[in-house]
Design a protein around this motif. Structure first.
Motif, PDB file in Angstrom:
ATOM      1  N   VAL A   9      -0.134  -6.780  16.710  1.00 56.92           N
ATOM      2  CA  VAL A   9      -1.474  -6.616  16.161  1.00 56.92           C
ATOM      3  C   VAL A   9      -2.111  -7.964  15.863  1.00 56.92           C
ATOM      4  O   VAL A   9      -1.423  -8.974  15.704  1.00 56.92           O
ATOM      5  N   LEU A  10      -3.440  -7.963  15.803  1.00 55.77           N
ATOM      6  CA  LEU A  10      -4.229  -9.124  15.426  1.00 55.77           C
ATOM      7  C   LEU A  10      -4.884  -8.796  14.091  1.00 55.77           C
ATOM      8  O   LEU A  10      -5.500  -7.737  13.947  1.00 55.77           O
ATOM      9  N   ILE A  11      -4.742  -9.691  13.105  1.00 57.57           N
ATOM     10  CA  ILE A  11      -5.366  -9.474  11.800  1.00 57.57           C
ATOM     11  C   ILE A  11      -6.812  -9.940  11.897  1.00 57.57           C
ATOM     12  O   ILE A  11      -7.086 -11.054  12.335  1.00 57.57           O
ATOM     13  N   ILE A  12      -7.754  -9.073  11.492  1.00 56.56           N
ATOM     14  CA  ILE A  12      -9.173  -9.378  11.669  1.00 56.56           C
ATOM     15  C   ILE A  12      -9.887  -9.751  10.372  1.00 56.56           C
ATOM     16  O   ILE A  12     -11.026 -10.205  10.419  1.00 56.56           O
ATOM     17  N   THR A  13      -9.253  -9.569   9.219  1.00 62.70           N
ATOM     18  CA  THR A  13      -9.851  -9.977   7.948  1.00 62.70           C
ATOM     19  C   THR A  13      -8.782 -10.508   7.010  1.00 62.70           C
ATOM     20  O   THR A  13      -7.600 -10.284   7.209  1.00 62.70           O
ATOM     21  N   GLY A  14      -9.221 -11.231   5.985  1.00 63.32           N
ATOM     22  CA  GLY A  14      -8.305 -11.702   4.949  1.00 63.32           C
ATOM     23  C   GLY A  14      -7.818 -13.117   5.189  1.00 63.32           C
ATOM     24  O   GLY A  14      -8.301 -13.828   6.075  1.00 63.32           O
ATOM     25  N   LYS A  15      -6.819 -13.508   4.401  1.00 63.18           N
ATOM     26  CA  LYS A  15      -6.341 -14.896   4.441  1.00 63.18           C
ATOM     27  C   LYS A  15      -5.611 -15.230   5.738  1.00 63.18           C
ATOM     28  O   LYS A  15      -5.527 -16.399   6.101  1.00 63.18           O
ATOM     29  N   ASP A  16      -5.083 -14.239   6.429  1.00 65.34           N
ATOM     30  CA  ASP A  16      -4.362 -14.464   7.687  1.00 65.34           C
ATOM     31  C   ASP A  16      -5.207 -14.076   8.906  1.00 65.34           C
ATOM     32  O   ASP A  16      -4.666 -13.726   9.957  1.00 65.34           O
ATOM     33  N   LYS A  17      -6.528 -14.162   8.784  1.00 66.40           N
ATOM     34  CA  LYS A  17      -7.435 -13.781   9.868  1.00 66.40           C
ATOM     35  C   LYS A  17      -7.115 -14.557  11.141  1.00 66.40           C
ATOM     36  O   LYS A  17      -6.783 -15.737  11.092  1.00 66.40           O
ATOM     37  N   SER A  18      -7.167 -13.880  12.268  1.00 73.72           N
ATOM     38  CA  SER A  18      -6.931 -14.390  13.629  1.00 73.72           C
ATOM     39  C   SER A  18      -5.472 -14.729  13.909  1.00 73.72           C
ATOM     40  O   SER A  18      -5.184 -15.383  14.899  1.00 73.72           O
ATOM     41  N   LYS A  19      -4.543 -14.264  13.095  1.00 71.39           N
ATOM     42  CA  LYS A  19      -3.118 -14.451  13.367  1.00 71.39           C
ATOM     43  C   LYS A  19      -2.562 -13.162  13.962  1.00 71.39           C
ATOM     44  O   LYS A  19      -3.028 -12.065  13.673  1.00 71.39           O
ATOM     45  N   GLU A  20      -1.537 -13.336  14.805  1.00 68.90           N
ATOM     46  CA  GLU A  20      -0.901 -12.187  15.448  1.00 68.90           C
ATOM     47  C   GLU A  20       0.500 -12.004  14.910  1.00 68.90           C
ATOM     48  O   GLU A  20       1.154 -12.974  14.526  1.00 68.90           O
ATOM     49  N   GLY A  21       0.973 -10.769  14.920  1.00 66.52           N
ATOM     50  CA  GLY A  21       2.323 -10.485  14.492  1.00 66.52           C
ATOM     51  C   GLY A  21       2.755  -9.111  14.955  1.00 66.52           C
ATOM     52  O   GLY A  21       1.963  -8.338  15.492  1.00 66.52           O
ATOM     53  N   THR A  22       4.023  -8.808  14.707  1.00 64.84           N
ATOM     54  CA  THR A  22       4.604  -7.523  15.084  1.00 64.84           C
ATOM     55  C   THR A  22       4.729  -6.640  13.853  1.00 64.84           C
ATOM     56  O   THR A  22       5.155  -7.106  12.800  1.00 64.84           O
ATOM     57  N   VAL A  23       4.390  -5.380  13.997  1.00 63.35           N
ATOM     58  CA  VAL A  23       4.481  -4.434  12.890  1.00 63.35           C
ATOM     59  C   VAL A  23       5.952  -4.120  12.647  1.00 63.35           C
ATOM     60  O   VAL A  23       6.651  -3.630  13.535  1.00 63.35           O
ATOM     61  N   SER A  24       6.433  -4.439  11.437  1.00 64.38           N
ATOM     62  CA  SER A  24       7.829  -4.159  11.113  1.00 64.38           C
ATOM     63  C   SER A  24       7.986  -2.788  10.463  1.00 64.38           C
ATOM     64  O   SER A  24       9.053  -2.191  10.507  1.00 64.38           O
ATOM     65  N   ARG A  25       6.904  -2.289   9.856  1.00 65.12           N
ATOM     66  CA  ARG A  25       6.972  -0.988   9.202  1.00 65.12           C
ATOM     67  C   ARG A  25       5.571  -0.389   9.157  1.00 65.12           C
ATOM     68  O   ARG A  25       4.604  -1.083   8.865  1.00 65.12           O
ATOM     69  N   ALA A  26       5.459   0.892   9.459  1.00 64.78           N
ATOM     70  CA  ALA A  26       4.192   1.610   9.367  1.00 64.78           C
ATOM     71  C   ALA A  26       4.289   2.619   8.231  1.00 64.78           C
ATOM     72  O   ALA A  26       5.310   3.303   8.090  1.00 64.78           O
ATOM     73  N   LEU A  27       3.252   2.673   7.403  1.00 56.03           N
ATOM     74  CA  LEU A  27       3.205   3.602   6.279  1.00 56.03           C
ATOM     75  C   LEU A  27       2.019   4.554   6.479  1.00 56.03           C
ATOM     76  O   LEU A  27       0.950   4.350   5.914  1.00 56.03           O
ATOM     77  N   PRO A  28       2.183   5.610   7.310  1.00 58.84           N
ATOM     78  CA  PRO A  28       1.046   6.460   7.663  1.00 58.84           C
ATOM     79  C   PRO A  28       0.450   7.223   6.483  1.00 58.84           C
ATOM     80  O   PRO A  28      -0.753   7.455   6.455  1.00 58.84           O
ATOM     81  N   GLN A  29       1.252   7.581   5.480  1.00 61.49           N
ATOM     82  CA  GLN A  29       0.704   8.322   4.346  1.00 61.49           C
ATOM     83  C   GLN A  29      -0.237   7.453   3.510  1.00 61.49           C
ATOM     84  O   GLN A  29      -1.165   7.963   2.890  1.00 61.49           O
TER      85      GLN A  29
END
Length: 112
Positions: A9-29
């Motif tokens: 994923v690409l982070i589009i807002t916040g302090k880490d904007k425009s950084k990419e990373g891998t999702v280690s955990r999804a919390l759908p609820q």
């Protein structure tokens, strides 16, 4: 939720904007995801007897899914996600579709 564990994923807002990373955990609820090495905060913890040492630890905190964009596995671009029903084998399954190139976004966790 359109984002799953193992997606890039690409982070589009916040302090880490425009950084990419891998999702280690999804919390759908909660509609949140935890991205490896991003949105890290320092947390002060007390020692818990003999099991845990106290001090300042760094911890990756959850991000809301609206603040990240999925990167397509085919065109390698951040994209919106569509869904289609496709026949796979003998069953009909819902698959994620890239809105840029129109191809299926592969699941990193699923082997097929």
């Amino acid at each position: 939720m359109n984002i799953k564990k193992g997606d890039t994923v690409l982070i589009i807002t916040g302090k880490d904007k425009s950084k990419e990373g891998t999702v280690s955990r999804a919390l759908p609820q909660d509609r949140k995801v935890i991205v490896e090495g991003l949105n890290v905060v320092k947390k002060h913890v007390k020692p818990q007897g003999q099991t845990r040492q106290g001090g300042i630890i760094e911890k990756a905190m959850p991000l809301h899914v609206s603040n990240v964009m999925l990167k397509c596995t085919e065109c390698n671009e951040p994209t919106r996600v569509g869904h289609e029903r496709r026949v796979m084998g003998d069953k009909e399954r819902s698959v994620r579709i890239c809105k840029h190139c129109g191809k299926v976004i592969q699941d990193r966790t699923r082997s097929s």
